[in-house]
Design an enzyme around this catalytic site. Structure first.
Site, short mmCIF file in Angstrom:
data_model
loop_
_atom_site.label_atom_id
_atom_site.label_comp_id
_atom_site.label_asym_id
_atom_site.label_seq_id
_atom_site.Cartn_x
_atom_site.Cartn_y
_atom_site.Cartn_z
N ARG A 68 7.18 -4.70 0.98
CA ARG A 68 6.58 -3.38 0.78
C ARG A 68 7.49 -2.46 -0.03
NH1 ARG A 68 6.35 1.11 4.88
NH2 ARG A 68 4.92 2.67 4.01
N HIS A 72 6.27 -0.89 -3.52
CA HIS A 72 6.13 0.56 -3.67
C HIS A 72 7.08 1.10 -4.74
CE1 HIS A 72 3.68 1.88 0.04
NE2 HIS A 72 3.41 0.62 -0.26
N TRP A 212 -2.96 -7.79 9.79
CA TRP A 212 -4.13 -8.36 9.12
C TRP A 212 -4.40 -9.79 9.58
CZ3 TRP A 212 -0.69 -5.15 6.60
CH2 TRP A 212 -1.21 -4.05 5.92
#
Length: 314
Positions: A68, A72, A212
């Site tokens: 992440r 990002h 998820w």
């Protein structure tokens, strides 16, 4: 050691000054450049791999949060203005570090700081992108080609504006606006979103809650198989709109994830990747490499690294 006196060697920033008396006994000064220190990127890869397992963090792994961080840092690129991207590591500065989309990433930056201190020659922007590559490979994903050479920015004036990263509450048009701005097509978009096989959402960061997939520390095509194979219903709670699987209520999908099934151009790629993990790995590796390269000045002559996973024999 060189003799000091008639011939001497004195430090001088980027090089050394060598004094000689070769010109008729007259003392002359010649600057001799120092060869830059060679960085052992495989060693740094291994150091990152060594800190992936962490029983005090989500699901016992720092891997997803490193992915992440890399995403990002790179996903702020704008192909029109040619601003943003992983070059600069501008998330070190406010206001970018305070952007809502970057909530929780201070943990990842701090976790990598000891490795930066051990290897001061690597830039933060290279370290963060390498951490993403390392995490994906060590969690069972494909080999990601990686090129060093990113430079760190000196001040917050280089920060990207807020709003350049995807909003998980939005639909297909927003997804395309964000990814097309970076230069991705529909196939690459779906491949990149497949990284949602990793990690989970947190109410105190994104506002959403849950993983998820049932294997959030393993890089697989399970995001696509779960998206297609389960019945998803809207979660009844006080938080933002999200979906949970009807069968167990333990897995979740975001509105932007559901948009991949609803859009006629996105869905075929969801179906292809659900059926063919090898194809997904191939497309993801290419798209993630492209993501990390956005906005990086290149000559085409740079060395491309393909790192050995730590479980591979030397």
């Amino acid at each position: 050691m060189l003799w000091l006196g008639a011939a001497g060697l004195l430090g001088a920033g980027v090089g050394y000054y060598f004094y000689s008396t070769n010109n008729g006994g007259i003392l002359e000064k010649t600057q001799v450049p120092i060869k830059p220190k060679t960085i052992d990127y495989q060693k740094i890869y291994n150091q990152i791999a060594d800190i992936l397992e962490d029983n005090d963090w989500d699901d016992g792994s720092n891997g997803p949060v490193f992915v992440r961080l890399a995403w990002h840092a790179a996903g702020t690129y704008d192909k029109v203005s040619k601003t943003g991207g992983s070059n600069g590591a501008t998330m070190r500065f406010s206001p970018e570090s305070d952007h809502g989309a970057n909530a929780g990433l201070k943990f990842a930056r701090d976790k990598l700081e000891p490795i930066k201190q051990k290897n001061p020659e690597i830039s933060y922007s290279d370290l963060w992108s390498l951490a993403g590559v390392t995490a994906i490979q060590e969690m069972g994903g494909p080999t990601i080609p990686w090129i060093p050479g990113r430079k760190d920015a000196d001040a917050a004036t280089a920060c990207s504006p807020d709003g350049r990263l995807p909003d998980a509450t939005k639909g297909p048009s927003h997804i395309r606006d964000i990814f097309y701005r970076m230069g991705f097509d529909d196939r690459e978009i779906v491949a990149l979103v497949g990284a949602h096989a990793l990690g989970r959402c947190h109410p105190d960061r994104s506002g959403f809650d849950g993983p998820w997939t049932a294997s959030p520390t393993m890089f697989t095509n399970n995001f696509f198989t779960e998206l297609l194979g389960r019945k998803w219903v809207e979660k009844k709670w006080k938080g933002p709109k999200q979906y949970i699987d009807k069968e167990t209520g333990e897995l979740m999908m975001l509105p932007a994830d559901m948009a991949l099934m609803q859009d006629k151009n996105f869905r075929p790629w969801v179906e292809k990747y659900a059926k063919d993990e090898e194809l997904f790995f191939k497309d993801f590796a290419a798209a993630f490499h492209k993501l990390l390269e956005l906005g990086i000045p290149r000559t085409g002559e740079e060395k491309v690294y393909h790192f050995k996973k730590t479980d591979e024999s030397s």
